[in-house]
Design a protein around this motif. Structure first.
Motif, PDB file in Angstrom:
ATOM      1  N   LEU A  56       4.902   5.669  -5.094  1.00 39.76           N
ATOM      2  CA  LEU A  56       5.086   5.638  -6.546  1.00 39.76           C
ATOM      3  C   LEU A  56       4.143   6.625  -7.243  1.00 39.76           C
ATOM      4  O   LEU A  56       4.532   7.306  -8.202  1.00 39.76           O
ATOM      5  CB  LEU A  56       4.869   4.223  -7.078  1.00 39.76           C
ATOM      6  N   LEU A  57       2.912   6.731  -6.775  1.00 39.26           N
ATOM      7  CA  LEU A  57       1.964   7.705  -7.350  1.00 39.26           C
ATOM      8  C   LEU A  57       2.446   9.136  -7.131  1.00 39.26           C
ATOM      9  O   LEU A  57       2.395   9.980  -8.031  1.00 39.26           O
ATOM     10  CB  LEU A  57       0.574   7.515  -6.741  1.00 39.26           C
ATOM     11  N   LEU A  58       2.901   9.441  -5.913  1.00 44.55           N
ATOM     12  CA  LEU A  58       3.394  10.785  -5.629  1.00 44.55           C
ATOM     13  C   LEU A  58       4.626  11.110  -6.460  1.00 44.55           C
ATOM     14  O   LEU A  58       4.776  12.226  -6.974  1.00 44.55           O
ATOM     15  CB  LEU A  58       3.720  10.922  -4.140  1.00 44.55           C
ATOM     16  N   PHE A 105      14.225   0.029   4.524  1.00 44.37           N
ATOM     17  CA  PHE A 105      13.701  -0.238   5.852  1.00 44.37           C
ATOM     18  C   PHE A 105      12.882  -1.535   5.868  1.00 44.37           C
ATOM     19  O   PHE A 105      13.039  -2.383   6.765  1.00 44.37           O
ATOM     20  CB  PHE A 105      12.825   0.947   6.290  1.00 44.37           C
ATOM     21  N   SER A 106      12.018  -1.702   4.886  1.00 41.26           N
ATOM     22  CA  SER A 106      11.157  -2.891   4.848  1.00 41.26           C
ATOM     23  C   SER A 106      11.983  -4.171   4.673  1.00 41.26           C
ATOM     24  O   SER A 106      11.730  -5.192   5.322  1.00 41.26           O
ATOM     25  CB  SER A 106      10.145  -2.754   3.716  1.00 41.26           C
ATOM     26  N   GLY A 116       8.027   9.471   6.577  1.00 47.00           N
ATOM     27  CA  GLY A 116       7.750   9.251   7.988  1.00 47.00           C
ATOM     28  C   GLY A 116       6.417   8.576   8.214  1.00 47.00           C
ATOM     29  O   GLY A 116       6.289   7.680   9.072  1.00 47.00           O
ATOM     30  N   LEU A 117       5.357   9.007   7.465  1.00 50.02           N
ATOM     31  CA  LEU A 117       4.035   8.376   7.608  1.00 50.02           C
ATOM     32  C   LEU A 117       4.083   6.906   7.193  1.00 50.02           C
ATOM     33  O   LEU A 117       3.468   6.042   7.843  1.00 50.02           O
ATOM     34  CB  LEU A 117       3.021   9.144   6.766  1.00 50.02           C
ATOM     35  N   SER A 118       4.784   6.612   6.106  1.00 52.80           N
ATOM     36  CA  SER A 118       4.855   5.219   5.630  1.00 52.80           C
ATOM     37  C   SER A 118       5.552   4.327   6.649  1.00 52.80           C
ATOM     38  O   SER A 118       5.075   3.221   6.977  1.00 52.80           O
ATOM     39  CB  SER A 118       5.597   5.176   4.289  1.00 52.80           C
ATOM     40  N   ILE A 119       6.697   4.804   7.169  1.00 49.79           N
ATOM     41  CA  ILE A 119       7.428   3.991   8.153  1.00 49.79           C
ATOM     42  C   ILE A 119       6.626   3.863   9.441  1.00 49.79           C
ATOM     43  O   ILE A 119       6.582   2.797  10.074  1.00 49.79           O
ATOM     44  CB  ILE A 119       8.818   4.594   8.401  1.00 49.79           C
ATOM     45  N   SER A 120       5.954   4.940   9.872  1.00 46.69           N
ATOM     46  CA  SER A 120       5.172   4.873  11.114  1.00 46.69           C
ATOM     47  C   SER A 120       4.035   3.864  10.983  1.00 46.69           C
ATOM     48  O   SER A 120       3.735   3.120  11.926  1.00 46.69           O
ATOM     49  CB  SER A 120       4.613   6.263  11.434  1.00 46.69           C
ATOM     50  N   GLU A 121       3.373   3.818   9.811  1.00 47.86           N
ATOM     51  CA  GLU A 121       2.285   2.839   9.640  1.00 47.86           C
ATOM     52  C   GLU A 121       2.829   1.416   9.641  1.00 47.86           C
ATOM     53  O   GLU A 121       2.229   0.502  10.233  1.00 47.86           O
ATOM     54  CB  GLU A 121       1.537   3.134   8.337  1.00 47.86           C
ATOM     55  N   SER A 122       3.995   1.217   9.015  1.00 51.10           N
ATOM     56  CA  SER A 122       4.592  -0.130   9.030  1.00 51.10           C
ATOM     57  C   SER A 122       4.982  -0.544  10.449  1.00 51.10           C
ATOM     58  O   SER A 122       4.776  -1.711  10.858  1.00 51.10           O
ATOM     59  CB  SER A 122       5.830  -0.168   8.116  1.00 51.10           C
ATOM     60  N   LEU A 123       5.507   0.424  11.231  1.00 55.77           N
ATOM     61  CA  LEU A 123       5.853   0.110  12.612  1.00 55.77           C
ATOM     62  C   LEU A 123       4.604  -0.239  13.411  1.00 55.77           C
ATOM     63  O   LEU A 123       4.649  -1.072  14.334  1.00 55.77           O
ATOM     64  CB  LEU A 123       6.584   1.297  13.249  1.00 55.77           C
ATOM     65  N   LYS A 136       0.838  -1.211   0.000  1.00 56.22           N
ATOM     66  CA  LYS A 136       0.000   0.000   0.000  1.00 56.22           C
ATOM     67  C   LYS A 136       0.867   1.254   0.000  1.00 56.22           C
ATOM     68  O   LYS A 136       0.661   2.182  -0.793  1.00 56.22           O
ATOM     69  CB  LYS A 136      -0.910  -0.021   1.217  1.00 56.22           C
ATOM     70  N   ARG A 137       1.846   1.323   0.902  1.00 52.92           N
ATOM     71  CA  ARG A 137       2.668   2.513   1.021  1.00 52.92           C
ATOM     72  C   ARG A 137       3.604   2.689  -0.173  1.00 52.92           C
ATOM     73  O   ARG A 137       3.854   3.822  -0.621  1.00 52.92           O
ATOM     74  CB  ARG A 137       3.473   2.470   2.311  1.00 52.92           C
TER      75      ARG A 137
END
Length: 551
Positions: free
Chosen positions: A424-426, A478-479, A439-446, A418-419
């Protein structure tokens, strides 16, 4: 005489006031009754009326200014005379200074009227040459000499040599210079009037100015007759007679048409070919050209607010003193041109609508193609992740504990997909991504890692634009680091520093090699460097790049 009604009334009033002032002076001159103030008021009213009348009747701006200054000097001369005779003792120093100032208008007034006479026979655009200003130099010198007579007595010589003495006096060279300036200016005015006078005008019209000039000469010759003065000498002082002489001589030039004035233009207006006219305040037409149309009163009333178009003519009305001025303009050719322009405008509007529609369709098709291309690239790039997630879901264990662990891993893979898709769209829309999105992407994964009892923290600043590929790489790094050590880790710490470049660190609490080799190659392609460091039971995955990588 060719004068209008208003001018006739002014002449009658002026002559009546002059005769009344002279008669009063004659009857009260040898009595104890003071009359100088009343006489001065009557004459000052005549000068003031002549001032406004002159400004109304003459077109040239220069002659209006000169006649205005002349009328002001006449009133000043009259005022000085009244003050000297009525309020100030003649033997006092102040009375003597006022007497000296008496000669200032006597010198300047003829010079001003000589300058005004130079406009006779000239066009309305004529401007007086600046060399005329030189004439003020000798006149000013004589006037200054008379005003300072107490110091040198070159204008008036007192018998005992003392100005304050009450004895008699004789005339000096400055006085005769002042009289000479007066006579020279009168001669110059006569010369300029005769110079521009045709032979027919001289035989027919110059009689009146000649009579007035002769009367002035008689008064001047008899001026020294102080033993038994004639009645006309007693009626008017020298200053009064001089002002009245100049004023009457000037009016005689106007009456005889030697000097044209701005009057009686109605006949000229009617005979002209101008398509215009004048209406009174009730919109009744008073003057119009012989060949001009007469608009209706209703049309004039409407044209005051807005222009009126009728039968190919444009009616305009402008308010003036006492009524309205109107004029008609033929706009038939303009209307034909407007019709052709309107047809062209309609055609261009239709063409514009068609082109605009085609452009919008092309823009929509292009955006659709770009979106499809972007979606295809996202699908192709994340195809391994989709396949991995699909296999994971297909191979879920049957037991409850295994099923729960499999779903936790599927949630981690799903949020990554999802992230990544969002980043990729942005990146595809603008080419750069705000660091806050990372930061939002990593925070959601965490957040999803906490389902597997893996605790994490991220320290990533917001508000910095970074290249899209670099942001995607850091999130994928990170992933990959987390997934490579998923069975062994219990805590994750992620930091990003952007002071002098990029410093992206992922710390996991186990010693391993969680990053595939392909990430080292990708880091180099992004002008950066990737390192993994094992230290004190923890593994640090460090991606650094110089400041140029931020561009």
């Amino acid at each position: 005489m060719p004068i209008n009604r208003r001018h006739r009334r002014e002449l009658i009033f002026g002559m009546a006031a002059v005769l009344a002032a002279g008669s009063m002076k004659l009857s009260l001159d040898r009595t104890d009754i003071p009359c100088n103030c009343l006489v001065s008021l009557l004459l000052m009213a005549v000068y003031l009326m002549w001032l406004f009348s002159s400004r109304r009747r003459f077109q040239q701006r220069g002659i209006r200014s000169i006649l205005t200054a002349s009328a002001v000097l006449m009133m000043l001369w009259d005022f000085v005379k009244a003050v000297r005779y009525e309020f100030i003792p003649p033997s006092s120093m102040l009375g003597r200074q006022i007497w000296y100032c008496y000669f200032l208008p006597m010198i300047m007034l003829p010079l001003l009227l000589l300058m005004a006479a130079s406009y006779i026979g000239r066009t309305d655009s004529y401007e007086l040459p600046r060399k005329w200003l030189i004439a003020f130099l000798p006149a000013s010198a004589v006037a200054a000499g008379i005003v300072t007579n107490d110091k040198h007595q070159l204008a008036f010589r007192f018998d005992l040599g003392r100005p304050e003495s009450s004895t008699g006096y004789s005339y000096g060279p400055l006085f005769y210079s002042a009289m000479g300036i007066l006579l020279l200016c009168v001669a110059g005015i006569l010369f300029m009037a005769l110079r521009n006078c045709t032979r027919s005008q001289f035989s027919r019209s110059f009689l009146l100015p000649a009579v007035i000039t002769a009367l002035g000469g008689v008064y001047l010759v008899s001026y020294k007759n102080t033993g038994s003065p004639q009645p006309f000498q007693r009626m008017y002082e020298f200053s009064d007679f001089t002002c009245l002489f100049f004023m009457c001589f000037w009016e005689s030039l106007v009456i005889t048409h030697i000097l044209p004035s701005n009057t009686d233009h109605e006949e000229f207006f009617r005979a002209s070919s101008i398509n215009a006219g004048l209406a009174d305040s009730g919109f009744d037409i008073r003057i119009h050209g012989e060949n001009s149309l007469r608009p209706a009163k209703e049309q004039l009333t409407a044209a005051v607010e807005n222009e009126v178009v009728s039968d190919g003519r444009l009616l305009k009305v402008y308010p003036v003193t006492g009524g309205y001025f109107y004029w008609l303009e033929d706009i038939t050719e303009l209307q034909k041109l407007n019709m052709r322009l309107e047809e062209t405008r309609s055609y261009l509007e239709e063409e514009h609508v068609m082109l605009d529609t085609a452009q919008k369709l092309e823009e929509s098709r292009r955006r659709t193609a770009e979106q499809n291309e972007l979606y295809d690239s996202i699908s192709e790039r994340l195809s391994p992740e989709f396949e991995s997630l699909s296999r994971l879901l297909d191979e879920l264990p049957a037991d409850e504990e295994g099923f729960r662990e499999g779903m936790k891993r599927a949630a981690i893979d799903g949020v990554f997909i999802k992230r990544c898709s969002n980043l990729l769209l942005l990146s595809g829309s603008s080419g750069s991504i705000d660091s806050g999105e990372l930061g939002l992407s990593i925070s959601e994964s965490l957040g999803y890692l906490e389902l597997s009892d893996i605790w994490g923290q991220a320290d990533i600043p917001k508000g910095r634009e970074l290249p899209g590929e670099t942001v995607l790489f850091m999130y994928e790094l990170f992933s990959a680091a987390v997934k490579g050590a998923l069975g062994d880790i219990h805590a994750v710490m992620v930091t990003l520093r952007l002071d002098d470049g990029i410093d992206f660190r992922t710390e996991i609490d186990c010693e391993c090699q969680p990053v595939p080799e392909e990430f080292f190659t990708r880091a180099a392609s992004l002008s950066g460097k990737l390192d993994t460091v094992n230290e004190d039971g923890s593994t640090f995955v460090i991606f650094t790049a110089k400041e140029a990588a931020l561009q």
